[in-house]
Each structure stands twice: as C-alpha cells, then as structure tokens.
Design a protein around this motif. Structure first.
Motif, PDB file in Angstrom:
ATOM      1  N   LEU A   8       0.918  -1.211  -0.051  1.00 44.90           N
ATOM      2  CA  LEU A   8      -0.049  -0.039  -0.024  1.00 44.90           C
ATOM      3  C   LEU A   8       0.801   1.205  -0.130  1.00 44.90           C
ATOM      4  CD1 LEU A   8      -2.704  -1.006   2.638  1.00 44.90           C
ATOM      5  CD2 LEU A   8      -2.735  -1.193   0.164  1.00 44.90           C
ATOM      6  N   GLY A   9       1.989   1.034  -0.560  1.00 45.73           N
ATOM      7  CA  GLY A   9       2.903   2.387  -0.635  1.00 45.73           C
ATOM      8  C   GLY A   9       3.743   2.552   0.794  1.00 45.73           C
ATOM      9  N   ALA A 131      -2.996   3.062   6.955  1.00 40.38           N
ATOM     10  CA  ALA A 131      -3.795   2.859   5.742  1.00 40.38           C
ATOM     11  C   ALA A 131      -5.135   2.330   6.429  1.00 40.38           C
ATOM     12  CB  ALA A 131      -3.033   1.512   4.943  1.00 40.38           C
ATOM     13  N   CYS A 162     -12.715   6.040  -0.754  1.00 42.21           N
ATOM     14  CA  CYS A 162     -11.399   6.910  -1.131  1.00 42.21           C
ATOM     15  C   CYS A 162     -11.795   8.414  -1.566  1.00 42.21           C
ATOM     16  CB  CYS A 162     -11.294   5.948  -2.658  1.00 42.21           C
ATOM     17  SG  CYS A 162     -10.556   4.255  -2.253  1.00 42.21           S
ATOM     18  N   PRO A 168      -4.130   5.339   1.828  1.00 40.31           N
ATOM     19  CA  PRO A 168      -4.152   4.007   0.823  1.00 40.31           C
ATOM     20  C   PRO A 168      -5.604   3.069   1.478  1.00 40.31           C
ATOM     21  CG  PRO A 168      -2.142   3.648   2.172  1.00 40.31           C
ATOM     22  CD  PRO A 168      -2.666   5.140   2.172  1.00 40.31           C
ATOM     23  N   SER A 170      -7.183  -0.738   1.305  1.00 39.14           N
ATOM     24  CA  SER A 170      -7.212  -1.991   0.885  1.00 39.14           C
ATOM     25  C   SER A 170      -8.317  -2.666   0.964  1.00 39.14           C
ATOM     26  CB  SER A 170      -6.420  -2.795   1.696  1.00 39.14           C
ATOM     27  OG  SER A 170      -6.444  -3.016   2.911  1.00 39.14           O
ATOM     28  N   VAL A 188      -9.720  -1.788  -8.374  1.00 41.81           N
ATOM     29  CA  VAL A 188      -8.433  -1.027  -8.388  1.00 41.81           C
ATOM     30  C   VAL A 188      -8.872   0.124  -9.174  1.00 41.81           C
ATOM     31  CG1 VAL A 188      -6.107  -0.826  -9.197  1.00 41.81           C
ATOM     32  CG2 VAL A 188      -7.076  -3.101  -8.235  1.00 41.81           C
ATOM     33  N   GLY A 191     -10.373   2.930  -7.122  1.00 40.86           N
ATOM     34  CA  GLY A 191      -9.505   3.528  -6.013  1.00 40.86           C
ATOM     35  C   GLY A 191      -8.767   2.862  -5.189  1.00 40.86           C
ATOM     36  N   SER A 193      -6.081   0.715  -3.303  1.00 45.83           N
ATOM     37  CA  SER A 193      -4.686   0.446  -3.506  1.00 45.83           C
ATOM     38  C   SER A 193      -4.166  -1.187  -3.312  1.00 45.83           C
ATOM     39  CB  SER A 193      -3.975   1.280  -2.719  1.00 45.83           C
ATOM     40  OG  SER A 193      -4.223   2.685  -2.709  1.00 45.83           O
ATOM     41  N   GLY A 194      -4.880  -1.771  -2.661  1.00 49.69           N
ATOM     42  CA  GLY A 194      -4.537  -3.053  -2.326  1.00 49.69           C
ATOM     43  C   GLY A 194      -5.674  -4.177  -2.202  1.00 49.69           C
ATOM     44  N   ALA A 241      -2.228  -3.193  -7.974  1.00 54.63           N
ATOM     45  CA  ALA A 241      -2.491  -3.115  -6.510  1.00 54.63           C
ATOM     46  C   ALA A 241      -1.730  -4.198  -5.724  1.00 54.63           C
ATOM     47  CB  ALA A 241      -4.124  -3.812  -6.317  1.00 54.63           C
ATOM     48  N   SER A 242      -1.323  -3.651  -4.432  1.00 54.29           N
ATOM     49  CA  SER A 242      -0.793  -4.526  -3.790  1.00 54.29           C
ATOM     50  C   SER A 242      -1.311  -5.659  -3.235  1.00 54.29           C
ATOM     51  CB  SER A 242      -0.150  -3.622  -2.409  1.00 54.29           C
ATOM     52  OG  SER A 242       0.482  -2.682  -2.567  1.00 54.29           O
TER      53      SER A 242
END
Length: 332
Positions: A8-9, A131, A162, A168, A170, A188, A191, A193-194, A241-242
């Motif tokens: 998630l960055g 997150a 989002c 981020p 998920s 994804v 919006g 991220s995971g 995406a993660s």
C-alpha cells in the motif's frame, strides 16, 4: 539479505503482517507483535453494527435530553465489539497504537453498506492510521439480490471512502464472487490500493442434540491456503494493487509459497493464536533461512516466480490440471 517489501505504498522491513484478531486489540500485544518481527499490524475491525448502535444511542439521547436527566440512564452506551472496543475506543486505540509503535498501523472497517463508514474513515485517518482496510462481509440471504447488486454496493463504499480519505485503502475480499479476477481489477479502478485474499465468512454449524445453530469460530486450517494462493498467483503481475495473502498461513513454508505466488505481504492470525505472539519470530526466521539456503538476496528475486503471469505451463492453474489430478488419483 533484504526482506524489505512495499505494501500500500508503505515501506516494510519484511512481508509478515499481523492481521486483525483479538491479539491486536490491546496495546501491550501490539508492542509484543512489533518486537516479534511483525512489519505492520491490522487492528481488529470496527463493525458496521457498532457504528449504527452508536449513532442510534446518540439520537436517543438527543430526543430525551430535555425531558429528564434521569431518563438518560435508561439508554445503554454504544455497543462494544467482540474485543470490547466500541467506535470511540477504537479511534482512541488507533491513536495510541500509532504513537507507541514504529511500524505501520492499519485500521479496519467491517460492513456492507455506507452507514457511518465515510465519517469513521475520516476519524481513523485523523487518529494516525497508516492505511485503511475495508473488510467486506456480506452473506446474501436475499434471493432476489444479484451478484451485480452486491458488487455495486461494494464499489459504492470504495468510491465514497477513497473520496474522503487520503490514506491508501485495501479491500479484504470474499472468495464467493462470480468473477474474483474481474471484480478485483474493477476495485482498483475505483481507487483501491490493495487487495487482501481472502476474508472468511462465518459458517454456522447445527447442534443436532439441542436443535440449534452454533457459531463457534474455528481457526483457519493449513489446507485453506490453497484458495488465496491460487488467486494471488492469478492476479500477481496483472494488477497495480498490492496483494496480501491471508487465511491458512501456518508455517514459514506457507509464507514462502505466498511470496512465490506473487504476494507483497503475507498476513497471519490463526498461527499466532495457536502458538503465541512470539511465533512471528519463527515465521520471519524460517523465511530468512529458506532464502539463505537458495541464495536469494532479496524478496524481489523470488516474488511471483510461480505466478500465472510467469508460469511456463499455465494449464496448472486451469481445468486441465484438474483432469490430471483426477487421473493420477484413479491410477493410484
């Protein structure tokens, strides 16, 4: 050797993440998890029912505020969750955890509608969560509800959350979707991220002696890793995406499997509940030992080696492999 990864960055020291459980409801346990090697922690979910109960309690108090001070004593406080953490206490837990820990703290919301989610997502962001995990839990008992209806509700939640937070986000998915891959990639585009693969739906049993339903929660079993492993491998390298693999992660060998399939992180709860928090050290050490024996210098060298995208024989993930398994069993 480097076990560093991104999720998630977020920069993590290793791919082991403690997923939501009773263990992560207490600050002392969170410190122990960090000391044991957890690279990030997902707090227990704040449930939709708790948010709705708190909102109703506030409305009731406002209605009777001018009648009699004694009347307020008839109304219970907002419901606490299964870990004794109600909405206000949950926000406070996020705040205290982020102040006490060096590793990222991920907050979790559990529900299937917009009720209170947007407001609480904002509160959790202000409290310092690194997150946000949306734990999608919905058992479609309405026989008129279609798969498209369910997906549309989930997408509405993701869009709203989002658009509200800069964190981020998920999505902890259920595997019981008509097309997991398509919906995952659609999330994804909205919006997310995971993706966390997967959530476990409560499956009650029947007590034949007392003619009643039982709702004892059983810890995940090692064999349950197969389904999230399959979809991790199918999605790896095909979505930005993660990916977090969850459910059935029991040993360091399971951690290795998830990474070979393409996971960015591996989440575990049942293994820690079965053994204890210190078992996280065993999982991290086992991963290091496996990589050292095979001379992998970093996770990126091994991650996704056996994913669908990099497989020389993709039939292993398809119907053809099913036929081969049956043929081998029949010949045994």
């Amino acid at each position: 050797m480097s076990l560093k990864t991104k999720y998630l960055g977020l920069d993590l020291s290793n791919p082991l993440v403690a997923s939501a459980s009773p263990l992560s409801a207490k600050l002392d346990n969170l410190r122990l998890l960090e000391d044991a090697g957890a690279a990030a922690i997902v707090l227990p979910s704040l449930f939709q029912e708790q948010i709705e109960a708190e909102a109703q309690a506030i409305d009731d108090r406002q209605i009777y505020a001018n009648s009699s001070p004694e009347a307020l004593t008839y109304f219970p406080s907002a419901a606490s969750g299964p870990y004794g953490v109600g909405p206000e206490r949950y926000v406070d837990l996020v705040r205290r955890a982020t102040e006490a820990l060096e590793i990222p703290v991920i907050a979790s919301l559990n529900g299937s509608s917009l009720a209170g989610w947007v407001d609480y997502a904002g509160h959790l962001e202000k409290a310092g969560a690194a997150a946000l995990e949306l734990n999608m839990y919905h058992v479609p008992t309405n026989l008129m509800e279609t798969g498209q209806d369910i997906e549309a509700r989930y997408l509405e939640i993701v869009d709203a959350v989002c658009a509200t937070v800069n964190l981020p986000v998920s999505i902890k998915l259920t595997p019981f979707l008509s097309s997991v891959g398509n919906f995952a990639t659609t999330l994804v585009t909205h919006g997310a991220s995971g993706l966390v693969l997967f959530n476990r739906l409560l499956q009650p049993d029947i007590d034949v002696a007392h003619l009643s339903l039982t709702d004892v929660l059983e810890l995940s079993q090692p064999a349950e890793i197969r389904l999230p492993l399959l979809w991790t491998a199918i999605l790896a390298g095909r979505t930005p995406a993660s990916l977090a693999t969850s459910t059935g992660v029991t040993t360091s060998a399971d951690v290795v499997k998830c990474l070979l399939a393409g996971a960015d992180v591996v989440m575990t709860t049942s293994a820690l509940l079965r053994h204890d928090i210190s078992y996280m050290k065993t999982l991290v050490a086992g991963l290091k030992h496996w990589m050292d024996e095979r001379e992998f210098a970093s996770l990126c060298e091994m991650r996704g080696m056996l994913s669908w995208a990099r497989s020389a024989d993709r039939s292993l993930y398809t119907r053809a492999n099913y036929l081969r398994i049956l043929e081998r069993y029949a010949d045994a």
